[in-house]
Write an enzyme that holds these catalytic residues in place. Structure first.
Site, PDB file in Angstrom:
ATOM      1  N   LYS A 123     -21.823   7.093   9.746  1.00 29.65           N
ATOM      2  CA  LYS A 123     -21.898   5.623   9.730  1.00 29.65           C
ATOM      3  C   LYS A 123     -21.116   5.178   8.493  1.00 29.65           C
ATOM      4  CE  LYS A 123     -23.473   2.060   8.453  1.00 29.65           C
ATOM      5  NZ  LYS A 123     -22.619   1.010   7.855  1.00 29.65           N
ATOM      6  N   GLU A 136     -30.000   1.583  -5.121  1.00 26.51           N
ATOM      7  CA  GLU A 136     -31.124   0.926  -4.441  1.00 26.51           C
ATOM      8  C   GLU A 136     -31.167   1.326  -2.958  1.00 26.51           C
ATOM      9  OE1 GLU A 136     -33.299  -0.152  -6.441  1.00 26.51           O
ATOM     10  OE2 GLU A 136     -31.832   0.087  -8.050  1.00 26.51           O
ATOM     11  N   GLY A 190     -30.027   4.128  -1.767  1.00 28.58           N
ATOM     12  CA  GLY A 190     -30.435   5.541  -1.786  1.00 28.58           C
ATOM     13  C   GLY A 190     -31.945   5.691  -1.869  1.00 28.58           C
ATOM     14  N   GLU A 241     -25.689  10.655  -3.311  1.00 37.13           N
ATOM     15  CA  GLU A 241     -24.697  10.451  -4.380  1.00 37.13           C
ATOM     16  C   GLU A 241     -24.692   8.962  -4.676  1.00 37.13           C
ATOM     17  OE1 GLU A 241     -23.108  12.680  -5.966  1.00 37.13           O
ATOM     18  OE2 GLU A 241     -23.404  14.426  -4.692  1.00 37.13           O
ATOM     19  N   CYS A 253     -17.848   5.145  -8.528  1.00 36.15           N
ATOM     20  CA  CYS A 253     -19.187   5.453  -9.021  1.00 36.15           C
ATOM     21  C   CYS A 253     -19.124   6.023 -10.424  1.00 36.15           C
ATOM     22  CB  CYS A 253     -19.828   6.457  -8.077  1.00 36.15           C
ATOM     23  SG  CYS A 253     -18.780   7.882  -7.787  1.00 36.15           S
ATOM     24  N   GLU A 297     -25.066  -1.372 -12.988  1.00 34.85           N
ATOM     25  CA  GLU A 297     -23.748  -1.014 -12.451  1.00 34.85           C
ATOM     26  C   GLU A 297     -23.057  -2.276 -11.916  1.00 34.85           C
ATOM     27  OE1 GLU A 297     -23.453   1.119  -8.678  1.00 34.85           O
ATOM     28  OE2 GLU A 297     -22.044   2.480  -9.650  1.00 34.85           O
TER      29      GLU A 297
HETATM   30  P1  NAD Z   1     -24.233   0.473  -0.176  1.00 30.85           P
HETATM   31  O1  NAD Z   1     -25.378   1.288  -0.616  1.00 30.85           O
HETATM   32  O2  NAD Z   1     -24.405  -0.987  -0.060  1.00 30.85           O
HETATM   33  O3  NAD Z   1     -23.731   0.949   1.267  1.00 30.85           O
HETATM   34  C1  NAD Z   1     -23.391   2.299   1.517  1.00 30.85           C
HETATM   35  C2  NAD Z   1     -23.577   2.592   2.987  1.00 30.85           C
HETATM   36  O4  NAD Z   1     -24.964   2.518   3.313  1.00 30.85           O
HETATM   37  C3  NAD Z   1     -22.880   1.616   3.930  1.00 30.85           C
HETATM   38  O5  NAD Z   1     -22.358   2.338   5.028  1.00 30.85           O
HETATM   39  C4  NAD Z   1     -24.010   0.701   4.370  1.00 30.85           C
HETATM   40  O6  NAD Z   1     -23.783   0.081   5.616  1.00 30.85           O
HETATM   41  C5  NAD Z   1     -25.161   1.678   4.446  1.00 30.85           C
HETATM   42  N1  NAD Z   1     -26.502   1.091   4.333  1.00 30.85           N
HETATM   43  C6  NAD Z   1     -26.866  -0.067   3.760  1.00 30.85           C
HETATM   44  N2  NAD Z   1     -28.214  -0.222   3.821  1.00 30.85           N
HETATM   45  C7  NAD Z   1     -28.702   0.885   4.438  1.00 30.85           C
HETATM   46  C8  NAD Z   1     -30.019   1.338   4.778  1.00 30.85           C
HETATM   47  N3  NAD Z   1     -31.110   0.627   4.477  1.00 30.85           N
HETATM   48  N4  NAD Z   1     -30.140   2.522   5.395  1.00 30.85           N
HETATM   49  C9  NAD Z   1     -29.069   3.275   5.672  1.00 30.85           C
HETATM   50  N5  NAD Z   1     -27.792   2.904   5.387  1.00 30.85           N
HETATM   51  C10 NAD Z   1     -27.613   1.722   4.761  1.00 30.85           C
HETATM   52  O7  NAD Z   1     -23.027   0.847  -1.148  1.00 30.85           O
HETATM   53  P2  NAD Z   1     -21.560   0.225  -1.185  1.00 30.85           P
HETATM   54  O8  NAD Z   1     -21.630  -1.161  -1.739  1.00 30.85           O
HETATM   55  O9  NAD Z   1     -20.884   0.444   0.136  1.00 30.85           O
HETATM   56  O10 NAD Z   1     -20.851   1.198  -2.230  1.00 30.85           O
HETATM   57  C11 NAD Z   1     -20.915   1.033  -3.595  1.00 30.85           C
HETATM   58  C12 NAD Z   1     -21.983   1.910  -4.211  1.00 30.85           C
HETATM   59  O11 NAD Z   1     -21.740   3.279  -3.891  1.00 30.85           O
HETATM   60  C13 NAD Z   1     -21.999   1.853  -5.717  1.00 30.85           C
HETATM   61  O12 NAD Z   1     -23.322   1.755  -6.187  1.00 30.85           O
HETATM   62  C14 NAD Z   1     -21.399   3.181  -6.141  1.00 30.85           C
HETATM   63  O13 NAD Z   1     -21.763   3.631  -7.401  1.00 30.85           O
HETATM   64  C15 NAD Z   1     -21.868   4.080  -5.054  1.00 30.85           C
HETATM   65  N6  NAD Z   1     -20.985   5.261  -4.983  1.00 30.85           N
HETATM   66  C16 NAD Z   1     -21.472   6.480  -5.392  1.00 30.85           C
HETATM   67  C17 NAD Z   1     -20.636   7.603  -5.391  1.00 30.85           C
HETATM   68  C18 NAD Z   1     -21.113   8.966  -5.831  1.00 30.85           C
HETATM   69  O14 NAD Z   1     -20.515   9.958  -5.425  1.00 30.85           O
HETATM   70  N7  NAD Z   1     -22.151   9.085  -6.628  1.00 30.85           N
HETATM   71  C19 NAD Z   1     -19.327   7.479  -4.950  1.00 30.85           C
HETATM   72  C20 NAD Z   1     -18.881   6.227  -4.551  1.00 30.85           C
HETATM   73  C21 NAD Z   1     -19.721   5.131  -4.555  1.00 30.85           C
END
Ligand code: NAD
Length: 498
Positions: free
Chosen positions: A185, A240, A242, A259, A293, A391
């Site tokens: 997804k 959040e 996660g 992650e 990230c 962040e």
């Molecule tokens: P996000 O958490 O908003 O979304 C990530 C994914 O999760 C999307 O596909 C979204 O549709 C899905 N999602 C949203 N709510 C969900 C739920 N309740 N259950 C299951 N899936 C759900 O993150 P984003 O805004 O797309 O990305 C930015 C974030 O990602 C930042 O916090 C960044 O630090 C983090 N990030 C971490 C790493 C790492 O390797 N540690 C790498 C890149 C980005």
């Protein structure tokens, strides 16, 4: 930047990818994928539903349980992985362009990334057939005991918008090598590159159902997490999100790897090569418009060099070229989407209200407009401020002074995150000493923003659970099974253990 609105005919249309077929999705609903530079939609993708997730999970389950994939040897799977790597290398330019259009990242960064991605498939292809079990020295002479490492099953991979395919491949390459099947997804902002990847898996010869992509909103991600036929969730995204995923995966005891976010400290000591360190500070926070990230969003500078470092930093930042992500000369593109633009601008206001001094930038770019934000440097920050603790995920740097090594380590570790950190010093003793004290999954010494398929990547504390990349990461896609073989053939007392 053209201002004519595109018609549906101008846009590229994609289906989602289930059981080896491109399909429209059960509801027939679609969503537009925007180009953040041109600020208009360029592609149409299905806005999937829970029904599509159910269909994809069923396809992945069938492929795992009874399809040809399940009976392939690791050596046969490795051949497919290597072929996929070759196809990606062949199409790197086209795939990089797709990603730039979806998230506004620089073409030269994305091209480098796509050219590097095949290495993940080659590395893990070479590992699948070395996933050996053990023969266990038995405590009973009539038993032969051995272990098998078996694929964990159907993996649900959920990815963010900032590096959609790199972060997927961290999961996919080891997972496929181990024999798992996938339902992916991708972020609702950046679905296209994952759908393009699906076509390449098909071309490489992966059997139907091994790799499925369902595009849509976060709510269908939540349905995927709760699905009883999913064996593991591999997630990259916000902390959040996660936490919500970990809580709902716990209902079925579904395995999770997470992650998550960061607020990484980039520490410059007074014995560093200042010019090199300042370049590293810029790479850390303004590379990818700060939307990584691992962004070095807290710059910790020893007090006696603070003003010199800030002057140099401002001078170099002044010359950063903002513009078209596809142009060779551009160094920083726009923010990837409107909500992210709003969030970053809000943090600029927060920093100002908290009393930080804006040493450079601090506004929407006056020439380019749109969702371009100037590279921004705040000084006079202390580590308790929100700008130092939360962040931002944008081109906003918080500069924090420190006294000595102990002070630097205390400030660096005073955060709920623990993804990455860097130390800039010419003193080899100090470099390692400080690296060992930092609570972070990755520490760079005199470098920033380097990753490798061979080095474990992941977070301490609220930056995540588990590690991706490196030799051990493939084990996260396996279960260990112990097999006890009775050797004597004699009947045993049925009421005794052992
Ligand atoms: P996000 O958490 O908003 O979304 C990530 C994914 O999760 C999307 O596909 C979204 O549709 C899905 N999602 C949203 N709510 C969900 C739920 N309740 N259950 C299951 N899936 C759900 O993150 P984003 O805004 O797309 O990305 C930015 C974030 O990602 C930042 O916090 C960044 O630090 C983090 N990030 C971490 C790493 C790492 O390797 N540690 C790498 C890149 C980005």
């Amino acid at each position: 930047m053209s201002d004519t609105a595109p018609t549906a005919e101008d846009m590229i249309k994609y289906g989602m990818y289930i059981d080896g077929k491109e399909v429209p999705g059960a509801s027939g609903k679609t969503m537009e994928s925007d180009d953040p530079y041109k600020r208009k939609p360029w592609a149409i993708v299905p806005d999937g539903s829970n029904d599509d997730i159910d269909a994809a999970v069923a396809a992945a389950r069938k492929a795992f349980d009874t399809g040809p994939w399940g009976s392939m040897t690791a050596t046969e799977r490795a051949r497919l992985l290597r072929k996929l790597g070759d196809i990606i290398a062949r199409d790197a330019e086209e795939l990089a362009q797709c990603e730039c259009r979806d998230n506004g990242k620089l073409y030269r960064e994305m091209l480098g990334q796509w050219q590097y991605l095949p290495e993940w498939f080659y590395y893990f292809a070479g590992m699948g057939d070395k996933l050996q079990g053990d023969t266990i020295p038995s405590d009973r002479s009539n038993f032969f005991i051995y272990t098998r490492r078996e694929p964990i099953g159907v993996v649900g991979a959920i990815t963010p918008w900032n590096s959609p395919v790199l972060l997927l491949i961290f999961k996919l390459a080891p997972g496929l090598a181990a024999g798992c099947t996938f339902v992916v997804k991708p972020s609702e902002y950046t679905s296209v590159s994952t759908l393009e990847l699906a076509k390449r898996l098909d071309e490489a010869g992966f059997p139907p159902g091994v790799f499925n992509v369902v595009t849509g909103q976060g709510s269908i991600g939540a349905h995927l997490v709760e699905h009883p036929d999913i064996d593991k969730i591999a997630f990259t995204g916000a902390t959040e999100t996660g936490k919500r995923i970990a809580a709902s995966a716990a209902k079925n005891l579904t395995r999770v790897s997470l992650e998550l976010g960061g607020k990484s400290p980039n520490i410059i000591f007074d014995d560093a090569d200042i010019e090199v360190a300042v370049n590293g500070a810029i790479a850390g926070i303004f590379g990818a418009t700060g939307q990584t990230c691992m962004a070095g969003s807290r710059l910790l500078v020893q007090k006696n060099i603070h003003d010199k470092v800030v002057d140099m930093l401002v001078e170099k930042t002044r010359s950063i070229q903002l513009g078209d992500p596809m142009a060779e000369a551009t160094e920083m593109g726009p923010v990837a989407n409107e909500p992210q633009f709003g969030k970053v601008m809000e943090y600029i206001d927060v920093a100002k209200a908290e009393g930080a001094t804006c040493a450079y930038g601090g506004q929407k770019d006056p020439e380019l407009g749109g969702i371009f934000i100037q590279p921004t440097i705040f000084t006079g920050v202390h580590n308790g401020m929100r700008i130092a603790q939360e962040e931002v995920f944008g081109p906003i740097l918080a500069v924090i002074p420190f006294e000595d090594e102990e002070d630097a380590v205390a400030i660096a570790n005073d955060t709920r995150f623990g993804l990455a950190a860097a130390v800039w010093t010419e003193n080899v003793h100090r470099a390692h000493r400080v690296a060992h004290k930092l609570n972070a999954g990755t520490v760079w010494i005199n470098a920033y923003r380097v990753v490798s398929f061979a080095a474990p990547f992941g977070g301490f504390k609220e930056s995540g659970i588990g590690r991706e990349n490196g030799v051990d990461s493939i084990k996260e896609f396996t279960e260990t099974k112990s097999v006890f073989v009775e050797l004597s053939g004699a009947a045993r007392d049925p009421f005794r253990l052992g």
